[in-house]
Design a protein around this motif. Structure first.
Motif, mmCIF file in Angstrom:
data_model
loop_
_atom_site.group_PDB
_atom_site.id
_atom_site.type_symbol
_atom_site.label_atom_id
_atom_site.label_comp_id
_atom_site.label_asym_id
_atom_site.label_seq_id
_atom_site.Cartn_x
_atom_site.Cartn_y
_atom_site.Cartn_z
ATOM 1 N N ASP A 61 66.575 20.657 15.202
ATOM 2 C CA ASP A 61 66.748 19.211 15.148
ATOM 3 C C ASP A 61 66.126 18.656 13.862
ATOM 4 O O ASP A 61 64.964 18.235 13.837
ATOM 5 N N CYS B 66 49.151 32.026 -0.333
ATOM 6 C CA CYS B 66 49.927 31.428 -1.429
ATOM 7 C C CYS B 66 49.161 31.375 -2.742
ATOM 8 O O CYS B 66 49.731 31.085 -3.789
ATOM 9 N N ARG C 43 60.980 23.616 13.813
ATOM 10 C CA ARG C 43 61.470 22.839 12.670
ATOM 11 C C ARG C 43 60.380 22.457 11.674
ATOM 12 O O ARG C 43 60.683 22.060 10.543
ATOM 13 N N LEU D 164 46.321 27.613 9.494
ATOM 14 C CA LEU D 164 47.542 28.305 9.074
ATOM 15 C C LEU D 164 47.325 29.804 9.231
ATOM 16 O O LEU D 164 46.494 30.376 8.527
ATOM 17 N N MET E 210 51.267 26.629 11.861
ATOM 18 C CA MET E 210 50.717 25.774 10.800
ATOM 19 C C MET E 210 50.446 24.367 11.328
ATOM 20 O O MET E 210 51.330 23.742 11.924
ATOM 21 N N GLY F 166 50.507 21.320 9.965
ATOM 22 C CA GLY F 166 51.054 20.820 8.702
ATOM 23 C C GLY F 166 50.253 19.728 8.029
ATOM 24 O O GLY F 166 49.931 19.830 6.837
ATOM 25 N N PHE G 62 48.219 19.876 4.562
ATOM 26 C CA PHE G 62 48.604 18.940 3.505
ATOM 27 C C PHE G 62 47.369 18.268 2.906
ATOM 28 O O PHE G 62 47.154 18.275 1.680
ATOM 29 N N ALA H 138 54.772 24.170 -2.517
ATOM 30 C CA ALA H 138 54.666 24.056 -1.059
ATOM 31 C C ALA H 138 55.374 22.813 -0.548
ATOM 32 O O ALA H 138 56.065 22.857 0.471
ATOM 33 N N ASN H 139 55.169 21.711 -1.255
ATOM 34 C CA ASN H 139 55.743 20.430 -0.842
ATOM 35 C C ASN H 139 55.644 19.514 -2.054
ATOM 36 O O ASN H 139 54.553 19.355 -2.610
ATOM 37 N N ARG I 291 55.482 16.483 -2.336
ATOM 38 C CA ARG I 291 54.537 15.367 -2.166
ATOM 39 C C ARG I 291 53.098 15.820 -2.394
ATOM 40 O O ARG I 291 52.271 15.047 -2.871
ATOM 41 N N ASN J 271 59.274 27.252 -0.109
ATOM 42 C CA ASN J 271 57.930 27.771 -0.325
ATOM 43 C C ASN J 271 57.967 29.296 -0.214
ATOM 44 O O ASN J 271 58.145 29.842 0.872
ATOM 45 N N PHE K 65 47.217 26.949 -3.515
ATOM 46 C CA PHE K 65 46.367 26.966 -2.322
ATOM 47 C C PHE K 65 47.165 27.663 -1.233
ATOM 48 O O PHE K 65 48.378 27.812 -1.331
HETATM 49 O O1 UT7 Z 1 51.921 27.288 1.407
HETATM 50 C C1 UT7 Z 1 51.096 26.440 2.089
HETATM 51 C C2 UT7 Z 1 51.498 26.027 3.335
HETATM 52 N N1 UT7 Z 1 52.010 24.871 3.852
HETATM 53 C C3 UT7 Z 1 52.056 23.620 3.359
HETATM 54 O O2 UT7 Z 1 51.699 23.299 2.292
HETATM 55 C C4 UT7 Z 1 52.590 22.591 4.295
HETATM 56 C C5 UT7 Z 1 51.782 21.317 4.271
HETATM 57 N N2 UT7 Z 1 52.354 20.333 5.144
HETATM 58 C C6 UT7 Z 1 53.556 19.750 4.913
HETATM 59 O O3 UT7 Z 1 54.221 20.051 3.957
HETATM 60 C C7 UT7 Z 1 54.003 18.679 5.867
HETATM 61 O O4 UT7 Z 1 52.948 18.346 6.743
HETATM 62 C C8 UT7 Z 1 55.272 19.069 6.694
HETATM 63 C C9 UT7 Z 1 56.475 19.163 5.765
HETATM 64 C C10 UT7 Z 1 55.054 20.377 7.405
HETATM 65 C C11 UT7 Z 1 55.542 17.979 7.705
HETATM 66 O O5 UT7 Z 1 55.722 16.729 7.046
HETATM 67 P P1 UT7 Z 1 54.915 15.448 7.513
HETATM 68 O O6 UT7 Z 1 55.363 14.333 6.672
HETATM 69 O O7 UT7 Z 1 53.444 15.789 7.499
HETATM 70 O O8 UT7 Z 1 55.447 15.243 8.977
HETATM 71 P P2 UT7 Z 1 54.599 15.134 10.315
HETATM 72 O O9 UT7 Z 1 54.078 16.461 10.729
HETATM 73 O O10 UT7 Z 1 53.637 13.996 10.192
HETATM 74 O O11 UT7 Z 1 55.726 14.692 11.333
HETATM 75 C C12 UT7 Z 1 56.364 13.400 11.244
HETATM 76 C C13 UT7 Z 1 57.523 13.396 12.207
HETATM 77 C C14 UT7 Z 1 57.159 13.916 13.606
HETATM 78 O O12 UT7 Z 1 57.900 13.171 14.543
HETATM 79 P P3 UT7 Z 1 57.226 11.959 15.352
HETATM 80 O O13 UT7 Z 1 56.065 12.572 16.094
HETATM 81 O O14 UT7 Z 1 56.799 10.982 14.295
HETATM 82 O O15 UT7 Z 1 58.338 11.487 16.221
HETATM 83 C C15 UT7 Z 1 57.671 15.330 13.586
HETATM 84 O O16 UT7 Z 1 57.985 15.819 14.858
HETATM 85 O O17 UT7 Z 1 58.554 14.248 11.718
HETATM 86 C C16 UT7 Z 1 58.907 15.179 12.735
HETATM 87 N N3 UT7 Z 1 59.350 16.405 12.099
HETATM 88 C C17 UT7 Z 1 60.611 16.593 11.704
HETATM 89 N N4 UT7 Z 1 61.703 15.807 11.778
HETATM 90 C C18 UT7 Z 1 62.849 16.279 11.293
HETATM 91 C C19 UT7 Z 1 58.614 17.510 11.782
HETATM 92 N N5 UT7 Z 1 59.411 18.408 11.185
HETATM 93 C C20 UT7 Z 1 60.655 17.875 11.127
HETATM 94 C C21 UT7 Z 1 61.881 18.308 10.631
HETATM 95 N N6 UT7 Z 1 62.948 17.492 10.726
HETATM 96 N N7 UT7 Z 1 62.033 19.512 10.035
#
Ligand code: UT7
Length: 321
Positions: free
Chosen positions: A35, A116, A154, A193, A203, A205, A209, A242-243, A245, A270, A300
């Motif tokens: 989703d 990483c 997801r 993680l 993770m 997330g 971040f 990684a991201n 942002r 990533n 990182f």
């Molecule tokens: O190599 C090193 C490792 N990893 C990283 O650097 C990852 C670091 N973290 C991130 O990049 C981000 O935290 C993510 C990309 C993983 C997530 O982005 P976010 O902006 O922090 O989203 P969030 O976890 O705050 O979630 C916001 C909303 C949630 O829904 P509700 O609770 O607001 O209704 C999530 O369930 O987005 C939802 N969500 C998604 N929606 C659509 C989470 N993943 C997805 C998705 N598609 N793939």
């Protein structure tokens, strides 16, 4: 507190190479599996597609062979292979042994797992081997993260992918390209993680971040300080992909314009240990680095580790002309 002596190595990068497997997975395809949507993934991460397939050794050997060719060096000229990976093909032996055989190298070989941050850890390790007497070291970052992804989660399956990047470093009488470096780890954050044997990545997330933004800045500042440089002196930043942002926020905190970064995340996702060499190679091939430029590598990862290096670019890769 660690103690380091900069400029001890006298080595520079003389060739680079990369490998990405053929299968491309787009955001739209992922949206049929979980989703999510292309819009969400692109806006929140900067990723539009990523590569799947291959083995860690196969991708590492392809990238390594390309780096050797780029440097114009025969496999017999390599004295050490350092392979950064979090996804070795087997628990034992090290994947670097397989890669050594595939490339026809006659030298020591070892794997480094610093998540990483692994490529920068390995690059510093490679410079260390040269400081201890070796002539040339092949440093590779390679991953098949597809193996440890939960394809129903997801929050992670949209991020991680496969790939490899490699660099040949060579002793240099002209001095060193490694002006400053920094590596660190904070095991207290390992629960943010991790991946248990035979399982898939967990993770937290947002926690990752927030921590990433802090450690990217901190590590970069340490390396720049050691190199006697300020943010204004940096010509190119090659961050862990990684991201987008995380990179934007880190650049803002460091006072380095985002335009100075090399980004490939949109087409690679990533790729952990492979991400920095993939982005560095892209910058080199697109003529974004010239002799004398100051290049900041910073990453990182799980651990949580961080690593950075400031290189004074020698203009040598590749000697292919
Ligand atoms: O190599 C090193 C490792 N990893 C990283 O650097 C990852 C670091 N973290 C991130 O990049 C981000 O935290 C993510 C990309 C993983 C997530 O982005 P976010 O902006 O922090 O989203 P969030 O976890 O705050 O979630 C916001 C909303 C949630 O829904 P509700 O609770 O607001 O209704 C999530 O369930 O987005 C939802 N969500 C998604 N929606 C659509 C989470 N993943 C997805 C998705 N598609 N793939």
């Amino acid at each position: 507190m660690t103690r380091t002596t900069p400029n001890a190595s006298g080595a520079r990068i003389v060739g680079m190479g990369t490998a990405l497997p053929d299968r491309i997975l787009t955001n739209d395809e992922l949206a049929k599996m979980v989703d999510t949507s292309d819009e969400w993934i692109t806006e929140r991460t900067g990723i539009t597609s990523r590569h799947l397939g291959g083995t860690t050794a196969g991708l590492a050997a392809e990238a390594g062979a390309a780096a050797l060719e780029d440097a114009g060096i025969d496999p017999s000229g390599i004295d050490m292979l350092v392979l950064a990976t979090t996804t070795p093909d087997r628990a034992v032996p090290a994947t670097s042994s397989t890669v050594q055989e595939m490339l026809g190298l006659d030298c020591g070989a070892m794997d480094v797992n610093a998540a990483c941050s692994g490529f920068v850890y390995s690059l510093v390790t490679g410079h260390g081997f040269i400081a201890m007497g070796h002539e040339r070291v092949l440093v590779i970052g390679a991953e098949v993260l597809e193996r440890i992804i939960d394809w129903t989660d997801r929050s992670t399956c949209i991020l991680f992918a496969n790939g490899a990047g490699a660099a040949v470093i060579e002793r240099s009488e002209k001095g060193t390209d490694l002006l400053g470096w920094h590596v660190s780890s904070d095991g207290a954050m390992e629960e943010y993680l991790y991946c248990e044997h035979g399982e898939t990545i967990f993770m937290a997330g947002q926690k990752v971040f927030k921590r990433a933004v802090l450690v990217m800045e901190e590590s970069a500042r340490q390396s720049m300080k050691q190199a006697n440089l300020t943010a204004d002196d940096i010509d190119l930043v090659v961050p862990h992909q990684a991201n987008i942002r995380i990179v934007e926020t880190s650049c803002k905190r460091l006072g380095i314009p985002f335009e100075k970064t090399s980004m490939v995340i949109h087409r690679t996702g990533n790729t952990s240990s492979a991400s920095i060499p993939l982005a560095l190679d892209d910058a080199v091939r697109n003529g974004r680095v010239k002799e004398g430029d100051n290049v900041l590598l910073v990453g990182f990862g799980a651990g949580m580790t961080s690593a950075s290096a400031v290189l004074r670019w020698s203009g040598e890769p590749g000697r292919r002309g």
